[in-house]
Design an enzyme around this catalytic site. Structure first.
Site, mmCIF file in Angstrom:
data_model
loop_
_atom_site.group_PDB
_atom_site.id
_atom_site.type_symbol
_atom_site.label_atom_id
_atom_site.label_comp_id
_atom_site.label_asym_id
_atom_site.label_seq_id
_atom_site.Cartn_x
_atom_site.Cartn_y
_atom_site.Cartn_z
ATOM 1 C CD GLU A 255 -3.067 -1.022 0.451
ATOM 2 O OE1 GLU A 255 -3.238 0.060 -0.155
ATOM 3 O OE2 GLU A 255 -3.836 -1.989 0.348
ATOM 4 C CB CYS A 289 -1.709 7.173 1.471
ATOM 5 S SG CYS A 289 -3.150 6.329 2.137
HETATM 6 P P1 NAD Z 1 8.585 4.830 4.372
HETATM 7 O O1 NAD Z 1 8.534 4.066 3.109
HETATM 8 O O2 NAD Z 1 9.723 5.747 4.609
HETATM 9 O O3 NAD Z 1 8.577 3.843 5.626
HETATM 10 C C1 NAD Z 1 7.562 2.897 5.828
HETATM 11 C C2 NAD Z 1 8.070 1.795 6.724
HETATM 12 O O4 NAD Z 1 9.091 1.071 6.041
HETATM 13 C C3 NAD Z 1 8.693 2.279 8.027
HETATM 14 O O5 NAD Z 1 8.309 1.410 9.065
HETATM 15 C C4 NAD Z 1 10.176 2.153 7.741
HETATM 16 O O6 NAD Z 1 10.993 1.993 8.892
HETATM 17 C C5 NAD Z 1 10.202 0.903 6.904
HETATM 18 N N1 NAD Z 1 11.411 0.732 6.083
HETATM 19 C C6 NAD Z 1 12.273 1.686 5.654
HETATM 20 N N2 NAD Z 1 13.246 1.125 4.904
HETATM 21 C C7 NAD Z 1 12.990 -0.198 4.850
HETATM 22 C C8 NAD Z 1 13.623 -1.308 4.228
HETATM 23 N N3 NAD Z 1 14.736 -1.158 3.504
HETATM 24 N N4 NAD Z 1 13.077 -2.533 4.379
HETATM 25 C C9 NAD Z 1 11.936 -2.703 5.093
HETATM 26 N N5 NAD Z 1 11.286 -1.681 5.714
HETATM 27 C C10 NAD Z 1 11.807 -0.448 5.602
HETATM 28 O O7 NAD Z 1 7.203 5.601 4.480
HETATM 29 P P2 NAD Z 1 6.762 6.668 5.566
HETATM 30 O O8 NAD Z 1 7.529 7.918 5.332
HETATM 31 O O9 NAD Z 1 6.788 6.053 6.928
HETATM 32 O O10 NAD Z 1 5.220 6.878 5.194
HETATM 33 C C11 NAD Z 1 4.787 7.802 4.251
HETATM 34 C C12 NAD Z 1 4.496 7.119 2.945
HETATM 35 O O11 NAD Z 1 3.554 6.075 3.154
HETATM 36 C C13 NAD Z 1 3.851 8.036 1.920
HETATM 37 O O12 NAD Z 1 4.397 7.774 0.657
HETATM 38 C C14 NAD Z 1 2.391 7.628 1.947
HETATM 39 O O13 NAD Z 1 1.671 7.913 0.789
HETATM 40 C C15 NAD Z 1 2.514 6.167 2.181
HETATM 41 N N6 NAD Z 1 1.267 5.643 2.728
HETATM 42 C C16 NAD Z 1 0.506 4.795 1.971
HETATM 43 C C17 NAD Z 1 -0.712 4.339 2.476
HETATM 44 C C18 NAD Z 1 -1.612 3.415 1.692
HETATM 45 O O14 NAD Z 1 -2.454 2.783 2.310
HETATM 46 N N7 NAD Z 1 -1.476 3.306 0.381
HETATM 47 C C19 NAD Z 1 -1.130 4.745 3.729
HETATM 48 C C20 NAD Z 1 -0.332 5.607 4.447
HETATM 49 C C21 NAD Z 1 0.877 6.041 3.952
#
Ligand code: NAD
Length: 524
Positions: A255, A289
């Site tokens: 997502e 999002c």
């Molecule tokens: P992010 O991708 O930076 O981090 C998300 C998660 O991934 C965190 O827990 C982070 O620690 C983890 N992570 C980071 N690097 C990783 C790796 N190499 N391997 C595994 N996990 C790793 O996102 P964010 O800044 O926390 O959230 C914002 C983003 O999330 C925005 O792009 C937003 O649109 C998206 N989002 C999508 C939805 C949806 O349902 N489609 C909902 C909410 C947020």
């Protein structure tokens, strides 16, 4: 303009994303409203992640064997605990996210609804199937499809809705019979830790739910250990996760981010469209999002729309409201996100867009960005093409509905969209041409709350869906079981030894079964 705390944030020891890591062993959780530290949390190294997954894996068979009714009773206890502790959960979340009170209070009640929905519908979604045999010789067999859970699901979640975006998937996974390990965002681990603590200590739930903390390394280790990865976050990280999961052929549901368009057609109710745009773009300080990130308005109503929108947004109140409900917008949860917002607004300004209100970071402690309306935006500007994820509404004038649809679809994202039209019928016609996983007609954000419809991204906004039957079926694998309905002989016709007589008989039988029309069946 850069506030003192933004400068300080930029110099904080950082993870690869620019914040939160205090040293190699701990993450520091901050209060976004003033930049102060709440507490530090130990980072779980890969060995510890493996231990946690092994432990819940050992407990999962009993959880699966307990059956739906048994699992339902435990989840209902979790629901009741959330209802009894709503206020405290909102306190924890508000502190680590900088949300306003009204928005911090949404999450626990929403998840009570998720528990009720999946415990009440799981039997229907996961019921065994007994398909009819498709050819006569198989009539002697009983065909069954049973749905068996992936033993351990890893949930990796972001910071913008710390509880909903972890538990909206963890709950159906648990209902399905999986064990779940959550890796919350390093910026907002405390709410999830609190729910998991309650599950273990206050509810006394089976050992099938746990949390591990850290940044990318911990998330990556979780991907390596689990049987299914449920990831919510940026498309950049989602692609890294998918590549890593490919090493073990672990299925993923992603997502990801969005750049959701909102179209306003000339016959729409302008005042409703204005109010909806303000809420859809700026709720949770734009850190949703599915937030409205770009608006296309038909030429004849464009000036009226932007004037009214700017006036509406100017009246919004921003601040740290504690428990008083007297603010509409809170802080930016991470300093890095505030930087991105600033960059997008400056880019638009430099390319000729008009900033009608807002458009700057606030001075003083914490990470604050003003509610911003930008007029005369176009697709040369980052604010119309890249995910801003902040309190900014850029508006673009379009000639007609055709141009609006073309512009709305001109994006690598496809999470959701909104259409404001003179009638539902006209809105739905446009909706069917939008390339997105969900479209609201004369509304915003509602598709997420309508649990009966799937929610997920097209294009680079993701793979897989949550909610409806999709939200639980992804956590199970079909297992086909074929067994005899009648007493069987010692040898079946297709088994060894092959003989010419039997082969000829089977060829004739094959023709009789698969041909259509009596003459063809008889080979005449
Ligand atoms: P992010 O991708 O930076 O981090 C998300 C998660 O991934 C965190 O827990 C982070 O620690 C983890 N992570 C980071 N690097 C990783 C790796 N190499 N391997 C595994 N996990 C790793 O996102 P964010 O800044 O926390 O959230 C914002 C983003 O999330 C925005 O792009 C937003 O649109 C998206 N989002 C999508 C939805 C949806 O349902 N489609 C909902 C909410 C947020």
């Amino acid at each position: 303009m850069e506030s003192a705390t933004a400068t300080e944030a930029a110099t904080r020891p950082g993870s690869e994303d620019g914040a939160a890591v205090a040293d190699a062993d701990t993450i520091q959780v901050h209060r976004p409203v003033d930049g102060s530290t709440i507490r530090s949390v130990p980072i779980d190294p890969p060995e510890r992640v493996a231990e946690v997954v092994a432990r819940v894996r050992a407990a999962q068979p009993a959880w699966e064997a307990m059956g739906l009714e048994g699992r339902r009773r435990w989840l209902e206890r979790l629901r009741d605990w959330m209802l009894d502790n709503e206020g405290r959960l909102a306190d924890v979340m508000q502190e680590e996210t900088g949300k306003v009170r009204a928005e911090a209070e949404i999450e626990a009640p929403f998840l009570c609804g998720t528990i009720n929905y999946y415990t009440e519908h799981a039997a229907e979604f996961l019921t065994e199937e007994t398909p009819a045999p498709h050819i006569l010789p198989l009539k002697v067999k009983r065909l069954r499809v049973v749905y068996r859970p992936y033993p351990v699901v890893g949930v990796i979640s972001p910071w913008n809705f710390p509880l909903i975006l972890a538990f909206d998937d963890a709950i159906p996974a648990l209902v399905a019979g999986c064990a779940v390990v959550i890796k919350p965002s390093e910026f907002t681990p405390l709410s999830t830790m609190e729910v998991v603590r309650a599950w273990k200590e206050q509810i006394g739930g089976p050992d099938v739910l746990d949390v591990v903390n850290g940044v990318g390394e911990t998330g990556g280790a979780l991907v390596d250990e689990v049987d299914f990865v449920q990831f919510t976050g940026s498309d950049r990280t989602g692609k890294i996760v998918m590549k890593r999961a490919a090493d073990t052929l672990t299925p993923v549901s992603l997502e990801l981010g969005g750049k959701d368009p909102l179209i306003v057609l000339r016959d729409a109710d302008i005042d409703r469209a204005v109010n909806a745009t303000a809420t859809g773009a700026l709720a949770n300080t734009g850190q949703i999002c599915m937030a409205i990130e770009r608006v296309y308005v038909e030429e004849p109503i464009y000036d009226e729309f932007v004037d009214k929108l700017a006036e509406r947004v100017r009246k919004l109140r921003q601040g740290a409201d504690g428990r008083s409900y007297d603010a509409d917008l809170g802080a930016m949860t991470t300093p890095a996100q505030a930087e991105i917002v600033s960059d997008h607004v400056e880019d638009a300004r430099s390319k000729g867009a008009r900033v009608l209100t807002g458009g700057r970071r606030k001075d003083g402690p914490g990470d604050w960005y003003e509610a911003t309306v930008i007029a005369d935006a176009d697709h040369s500007m980052k604010v119309m093409t890249d995910e801003t994820f902040g309190p900014v509404v850029p508006v673009m004038k379009v000639r007609d509905a055709e141009e609006a649809v073309r512009m709305a679809n001109d994006s690598r994202y496809g999470l959701s969209a909104s259409v404001f039209a003179g009638s539902s019928r006209q809105g739905e016609e446009i909706a069917r041409r939008i390339e997105a996983g969900a479209v609201n007609v004369n509304d915003v954000l509602t598709t997420y709350f309508a649990m009966g419809v799937p929610m997920g991204g097209w294009k680079e906004s993701g793979i897989g869906f949550r909610h409806a039957s999709y939200g639980i079926k992804k956590f199970v694998r079909p297992e086909s079981i074929v067994s005899p309905r009648i007493k069987q002989g010692k040898v079946d016709p297709l088994w060894f030894p092959y003989t010419s007589r039997r082969r000829k008989f089977l060829n004739r039988a094959n023709r009789f079964i698969n041909a259509r029309g009596l003459r063809k069946r008889l080979g005449l």
